[in-house]
Design a protein around this motif. Structure first.
Motif, PDB file in Angstrom:
ATOM      1  N   ASP A 129      -2.240   7.593 -13.838  1.00 34.99           N
ATOM      2  CA  ASP A 129      -1.497   7.346 -12.719  1.00 34.99           C
ATOM      3  C   ASP A 129      -0.183   6.632 -13.059  1.00 34.99           C
ATOM      4  O   ASP A 129      -0.196   5.894 -14.025  1.00 34.99           O
ATOM      5  CB  ASP A 129      -2.348   6.634 -11.189  1.00 34.99           C
ATOM      6  N   GLY A 130       0.959   7.151 -12.651  1.00 36.22           N
ATOM      7  CA  GLY A 130       2.049   6.365 -12.885  1.00 36.22           C
ATOM      8  C   GLY A 130       2.124   4.939 -12.690  1.00 36.22           C
ATOM      9  O   GLY A 130       1.499   4.603 -11.665  1.00 36.22           O
ATOM     10  N   ALA A 131       2.833   4.050 -13.421  1.00 37.30           N
ATOM     11  CA  ALA A 131       2.696   2.698 -13.419  1.00 37.30           C
ATOM     12  C   ALA A 131       3.437   2.130 -11.931  1.00 37.30           C
ATOM     13  O   ALA A 131       3.084   1.457 -11.459  1.00 37.30           O
ATOM     14  CB  ALA A 131       3.254   1.927 -14.476  1.00 37.30           C
ATOM     15  N   VAL A 132       4.542   2.918 -11.769  1.00 33.78           N
ATOM     16  CA  VAL A 132       5.458   2.388 -10.410  1.00 33.78           C
ATOM     17  C   VAL A 132       5.903   3.672  -9.706  1.00 33.78           C
ATOM     18  O   VAL A 132       6.268   4.695 -10.314  1.00 33.78           O
ATOM     19  CB  VAL A 132       6.634   1.664 -10.918  1.00 33.78           C
ATOM     20  N   LEU A 133       5.513   3.728  -8.464  1.00 30.90           N
ATOM     21  CA  LEU A 133       5.652   4.889  -7.676  1.00 30.90           C
ATOM     22  C   LEU A 133       6.389   4.534  -6.439  1.00 30.90           C
ATOM     23  O   LEU A 133       6.429   3.486  -6.013  1.00 30.90           O
ATOM     24  CB  LEU A 133       4.159   5.248  -7.266  1.00 30.90           C
ATOM     25  N   ARG A 134       7.152   5.647  -5.970  1.00 28.61           N
ATOM     26  CA  ARG A 134       8.049   5.718  -4.960  1.00 28.61           C
ATOM     27  C   ARG A 134       7.263   6.007  -3.599  1.00 28.61           C
ATOM     28  O   ARG A 134       6.887   7.212  -3.366  1.00 28.61           O
ATOM     29  CB  ARG A 134       9.198   6.710  -5.019  1.00 28.61           C
ATOM     30  N   SER A 135       6.929   5.067  -2.567  1.00 28.03           N
ATOM     31  CA  SER A 135       6.286   5.377  -1.416  1.00 28.03           C
ATOM     32  C   SER A 135       7.465   5.645  -0.294  1.00 28.03           C
ATOM     33  O   SER A 135       8.650   5.106  -0.462  1.00 28.03           O
ATOM     34  CB  SER A 135       5.624   4.071  -1.029  1.00 28.03           C
ATOM     35  N   HIS A 136       7.321   6.823   0.394  1.00 27.43           N
ATOM     36  CA  HIS A 136       8.357   7.383   1.261  1.00 27.43           C
ATOM     37  C   HIS A 136       8.171   6.304   2.734  1.00 27.43           C
ATOM     38  O   HIS A 136       9.110   6.542   3.476  1.00 27.43           O
ATOM     39  CB  HIS A 136       8.240   8.724   1.408  1.00 27.43           C
ATOM     40  N   TYR A 137       6.869   6.120   3.227  1.00 24.46           N
ATOM     41  CA  TYR A 137       6.878   5.643   4.417  1.00 24.46           C
ATOM     42  C   TYR A 137       5.969   4.073   4.304  1.00 24.46           C
ATOM     43  O   TYR A 137       4.631   4.310   4.322  1.00 24.46           O
ATOM     44  CB  TYR A 137       5.751   6.426   5.233  1.00 24.46           C
ATOM     45  N   PRO A 138       6.642   2.893   4.385  1.00 22.42           N
ATOM     46  CA  PRO A 138       8.079   2.885   4.176  1.00 22.42           C
ATOM     47  C   PRO A 138       8.599   3.265   2.850  1.00 22.42           C
ATOM     48  O   PRO A 138       7.864   3.539   1.851  1.00 22.42           O
ATOM     49  CB  PRO A 138       8.222   1.447   4.569  1.00 22.42           C
ATOM     50  N   GLU A 139       9.957   3.159   2.805  1.00 23.23           N
ATOM     51  CA  GLU A 139      10.666   3.713   1.455  1.00 23.23           C
ATOM     52  C   GLU A 139      10.564   2.275   0.550  1.00 23.23           C
ATOM     53  O   GLU A 139      11.147   1.152   0.744  1.00 23.23           O
ATOM     54  CB  GLU A 139      12.173   3.915   1.682  1.00 23.23           C
ATOM     55  N   GLN A 140       9.710   2.243  -0.525  1.00 20.39           N
ATOM     56  CA  GLN A 140       9.599   1.145  -1.538  1.00 20.39           C
ATOM     57  C   GLN A 140       8.837   1.527  -2.598  1.00 20.39           C
ATOM     58  O   GLN A 140       8.174   2.606  -2.732  1.00 20.39           O
ATOM     59  CB  GLN A 140       8.765   0.071  -0.658  1.00 20.39           C
ATOM     60  N   TRP A 141       9.275   0.866  -3.742  1.00 22.16           N
ATOM     61  CA  TRP A 141       8.484   1.164  -4.878  1.00 22.16           C
ATOM     62  C   TRP A 141       7.183   0.147  -4.751  1.00 22.16           C
ATOM     63  O   TRP A 141       7.198  -0.778  -4.441  1.00 22.16           O
ATOM     64  CB  TRP A 141       9.262   0.621  -6.203  1.00 22.16           C
ATOM     65  N   VAL A 142       6.148   0.943  -5.255  1.00 22.35           N
ATOM     66  CA  VAL A 142       4.815   0.199  -5.573  1.00 22.35           C
ATOM     67  C   VAL A 142       4.404   0.471  -6.951  1.00 22.35           C
ATOM     68  O   VAL A 142       4.142   1.373  -7.429  1.00 22.35           O
ATOM     69  CB  VAL A 142       3.542   1.030  -4.390  1.00 22.35           C
ATOM     70  N   ILE A 199       0.722  -1.244  -0.180  1.00 23.32           N
ATOM     71  CA  ILE A 199      -0.046   0.032  -0.025  1.00 23.32           C
ATOM     72  C   ILE A 199       0.811   1.149   0.025  1.00 23.32           C
ATOM     73  O   ILE A 199       1.690   1.430   0.941  1.00 23.32           O
ATOM     74  CB  ILE A 199      -0.857   0.085   1.071  1.00 23.32           C
ATOM     75  N   PHE A 200       0.796   1.993  -1.033  1.00 19.38           N
ATOM     76  CA  PHE A 200       1.558   3.209  -1.043  1.00 19.38           C
ATOM     77  C   PHE A 200       1.177   4.159   0.329  1.00 19.38           C
ATOM     78  O   PHE A 200      -0.153   4.109   0.353  1.00 19.38           O
ATOM     79  CB  PHE A 200       1.310   3.872  -2.460  1.00 19.38           C
ATOM     80  N   ASN A 201       2.008   4.950   0.654  1.00 18.77           N
ATOM     81  CA  ASN A 201       1.648   5.512   2.060  1.00 18.77           C
ATOM     82  C   ASN A 201       0.414   6.507   1.499  1.00 18.77           C
ATOM     83  O   ASN A 201       0.503   7.355   0.860  1.00 18.77           O
ATOM     84  CB  ASN A 201       2.897   6.338   2.696  1.00 18.77           C
ATOM     85  N   PRO A 202      -0.642   6.607   2.274  1.00 21.63           N
ATOM     86  CA  PRO A 202      -1.631   7.469   2.211  1.00 21.63           C
ATOM     87  C   PRO A 202      -1.242   9.091   1.998  1.00 21.63           C
ATOM     88  O   PRO A 202      -0.446   9.203   3.005  1.00 21.63           O
ATOM     89  CB  PRO A 202      -2.447   7.000   3.153  1.00 21.63           C
ATOM     90  N   LEU A 203      -1.752   9.494   1.052  1.00 23.78           N
ATOM     91  CA  LEU A 203      -1.568  11.187   0.868  1.00 23.78           C
ATOM     92  C   LEU A 203      -2.887  11.891   1.149  1.00 23.78           C
ATOM     93  O   LEU A 203      -3.886  11.294   1.072  1.00 23.78           O
ATOM     94  CB  LEU A 203      -0.935  11.393  -0.670  1.00 23.78           C
ATOM     95  N   PHE A 204      -2.740  13.144   1.169  1.00 24.59           N
ATOM     96  CA  PHE A 204      -4.219  13.916   1.450  1.00 24.59           C
ATOM     97  C   PHE A 204      -3.922  15.419   0.561  1.00 24.59           C
ATOM     98  O   PHE A 204      -2.896  15.805   0.505  1.00 24.59           O
ATOM     99  CB  PHE A 204      -4.282  14.258   3.097  1.00 24.59           C
ATOM    100  N   ASN A 205      -5.210  15.697   0.040  1.00 27.25           N
ATOM    101  CA  ASN A 205      -4.973  16.693  -0.665  1.00 27.25           C
ATOM    102  C   ASN A 205      -6.215  17.589  -0.542  1.00 27.25           C
ATOM    103  O   ASN A 205      -7.492  17.035   0.302  1.00 27.25           O
ATOM    104  CB  ASN A 205      -4.853  16.416  -2.084  1.00 27.25           C
ATOM    105  N   ARG A 206      -6.221  18.860  -1.029  1.00 31.12           N
ATOM    106  CA  ARG A 206      -7.395  19.781  -0.946  1.00 31.12           C
ATOM    107  C   ARG A 206      -7.694  20.408  -2.281  1.00 31.12           C
ATOM    108  O   ARG A 206      -6.668  21.020  -2.719  1.00 31.12           O
ATOM    109  CB  ARG A 206      -7.179  20.782   0.240  1.00 31.12           C
TER     110      ARG A 206
END
Length: 229
Positions: A100-113, A80-87
């Motif tokens: 959406d991009g095919a492969v994304l960098r999640s920071h929490y934890p550091e991993q490709w998703v 699961i890519f670390n949840p983000l929040f927008n307004r």
């Protein structure tokens, strides 16, 4: 697969999220996280990922997902890519058509998703803002989605989609992506349909009925064949 999941967050959790996402939260220009295709089409605000508020909200959303059996059945999550929040509000009020991009960098934890499924949890009630529909392009036309606060939509990341301009109020949401154990959309859909039918069959004839035992075994053998863990 397009799935509306109700009450992912409780009313109390929605209120907690709304409090943490107030005007004093560290909102940033959402274009800072946009890829090349999206950069020209994205006008929103995004909560700073390294903020205290983001840390608390990530934990809140991930805990809610863990307790929802329907989410697990539909997504079969591996990562699961670390949840983000927008307004979306004021002049920062839309996100044009994009994939959406095919492969994304999640920071929490550091991993490709790998983005198999995209998720949006709505945190503002529909009557609080005008516009702001999640518009998803399908072969038969465009699907418009605007859900009650605490509800989530799950849809394929491969679809072209946008957030319509918000013309009044503020649209607040959490968004993230799922890498599924079952990469194929068709296989994942078959497993979900079988799981839902098994639930109905168990309710009708009981857990120990031979048909239930046999079909449960078939479900798990298919999952064993298709899953990558």
């Amino acid at each position: 697969m397009f799935l509306h999941l109700k009450n992912i967050l409780t009313p109390q959790e929605v209120q907690t999220a709304r409090t943490l996402l107030g005007d004093d939260a560290p909102w940033r220009d959402g274009r800072s996280s946009a890829g090349g295709q999206a950069l020209a089409h994205k006008r929103n605000e995004q909560l700073a990922q390294d903020s205290t508020q983001a840390q608390q909200l990530r934990a809140l959303v991930l805990a809610a997902l863990q307790r929802d059996a329907l989410f697990f059945s539909a997504a079969l999550p591996k990562k699961i890519f670390n949840p983000l929040f927008n307004r979306y509000s004021g002049d920062s009020n839309f996100y044009g058509n994009h994939v959406d991009g095919a492969v994304l960098r999640s920071h929490y934890p550091e991993q490709w998703v790998r983005s198999d499924l995209s998720c949006t949890i709505f945190l503002a009630e529909p009557q609080e803002y005008d516009g702001g529909e999640l518009l998803i392009r399908e072969a038969q036309g465009e699907r418009a989605i605007k859900l009650p606060a605490g509800d989530m939509v799950l849809y394929p990341s491969s679809t072209v989609h946008q957030v319509a301009p918000v013309t009044r109020g503020a649209r607040i949401a959490s968004f993230f992506w799922i890498e599924s154990m079952v990469r194929s959309l068709e296989q994942r859909q078959l497993l979900f349909d079988m799981d839902m039918d098994l639930l109905r069959l168990r309710a009708a004839v009981g857990e120990g009925a031979p048909a239930v035992v046999g079909l449960t075994g078939t479900y798990h053998n298919l999952l064993r064949m298709w899953a990558d863990v």
